[in-house]
Scaffold this motif. Structure first.
Motif, mmCIF file in Angstrom:
data_model
loop_
_atom_site.group_PDB
_atom_site.id
_atom_site.type_symbol
_atom_site.label_atom_id
_atom_site.label_comp_id
_atom_site.label_asym_id
_atom_site.label_seq_id
_atom_site.Cartn_x
_atom_site.Cartn_y
_atom_site.Cartn_z
ATOM 1 N N UNK A 136 0.822 -1.207 -0.001
ATOM 2 C CA UNK A 136 -0.097 0.006 -0.036
ATOM 3 C C UNK A 136 0.906 1.089 0.131
ATOM 4 N N UNK B 249 -6.555 -4.802 6.775
ATOM 5 C CA UNK B 249 -4.916 -4.803 7.026
ATOM 6 C C UNK B 249 -4.677 -4.767 8.526
ATOM 7 N N UNK B 250 -4.150 -5.829 9.218
ATOM 8 C CA UNK B 250 -4.264 -5.668 10.559
ATOM 9 C C UNK B 250 -3.046 -5.601 11.108
ATOM 10 N N UNK C 197 1.359 5.710 -0.015
ATOM 11 C CA UNK C 197 0.681 7.030 0.391
ATOM 12 C C UNK C 197 1.517 8.108 0.118
ATOM 13 N N UNK D 182 4.077 1.072 2.140
ATOM 14 C CA UNK D 182 3.741 0.144 3.426
ATOM 15 C C UNK D 182 3.643 -1.407 2.945
ATOM 16 N N UNK E 1 0.911 -3.477 10.046
ATOM 17 C CA UNK E 1 1.484 -2.968 8.858
ATOM 18 C C UNK E 1 3.001 -2.679 9.192
ATOM 19 N N UNK E 2 3.795 -2.392 8.175
ATOM 20 C CA UNK E 2 5.480 -1.856 8.496
ATOM 21 C C UNK E 2 5.075 -0.459 8.943
ATOM 22 N N UNK E 3 6.264 0.046 9.099
ATOM 23 C CA UNK E 3 6.388 1.270 9.330
ATOM 24 C C UNK E 3 6.534 2.238 8.340
#
Lengths: 121, 108
Positions: free
Chosen positions: A39, A108-109, A41, A96, A111-113
């Motif tokens: 994902x 999405x439970x 952003x 991400x 996530x990476x930083x």
């Protein structure tokens, strides 16, 4: 506790291929219970799902990016990867990696930083 | 493609206030709607899944409701740590995943 960590070059030249890896710790990527997604952003903007992979190697991609995206998995390293070809400035974003439990695959439970990738010459 | 809208785009409220955010889908998405909280410089955090289910470990002051095309996210009593941007996210069986544009919540 599962953890996801993105890694890869922070600067990519226009027309080149962006390559990122997500390393999963605290759980096996090959357990068969999860989907693994990318994902992104852009700064100050909203979130865009890029695509996902299942342990078997089966993939689904966002139609708007499908022609340029490849997601792969390396179970021996507990990693999955993103390649985005022919990048432009519009691909500059925080990227991400994220996990979805197969029983509740719509969310999405974990996530990476996130990692910032800038497309610039 | 299914389009998601959120309103308001930003809001300011006092500590203890009830805060409500709405999310509207361009077509019926049943209850395929999730809510996330994102603090500056951090990854989004799942709060509510499938419209009304509270994710494990999330405080009970957060809640969600709705089905079809209209959804609501509520913070029953705003706390200082709730300052963040909130996103709705829809999904379908193709699969496709789409996020709303976000609502920024501030303390007045």
């Amino acid at each position: 506790q599962v953890q996801l960590q993105e890694s890869g070059p922070g600067l990519v030249k226009p027309s080149q291929t962006l390559s990122l890896t997500c390393t999963v710790s605290g759980g096996s990527i090959s357990s068969g219970s999860y989907y693994w997604s990318w994902i992104r952003q852009p700064a100050g903007k909203g979130l865009e799902w890029i695509g996902r992979i299942y342990t078997s190697g089966s993939t689904n991609y966002n139609p708007s990016l499908k022609s340029r995206v490849t997601i792969s998995v390396d179970t021996s390293k507990n990693q999955f990867s993103l390649k985005l070809s022919s990048v432009t400035a519009a691909d500059t974003a925080v990227y991400y990696c994220a996990r979805s439990w197969i029983q509740l695959w719509g969310n999405f439970d974990y996530w990476g930083q996130g990692t910032l990738v800038t497309v610039s010459s | 493609d299914i389009q998601m809208t959120q309103s308001p785009s930003s809001l300011s409220a006092s500590v203890g206030d009830r805060v409500t955010i709405t999310c509207q889908a361009s077509q019926d998405i049943s209850n395929y709607l999730n809510w996330y909280q994102q603090k500056p410089g951090k990854a989004p955090k799942l709060l509510i899944y499938d419209a009304s289910n509270l994710e494990t470990g999330v405080p009970s002051r957060f809640s969600g409701s709705g089905s079809g095309t209209d959804f609501t996210f509520t913070i029953s009593s705003l706390q200082p740590e709730d300052i963040a941007t909130y996103y709705c996210q829809q999904y379908d069986n193709l699969p496709r995943f789409a996020f709303g544009p976000g609502t920024k919540v501030d303390i007045k």
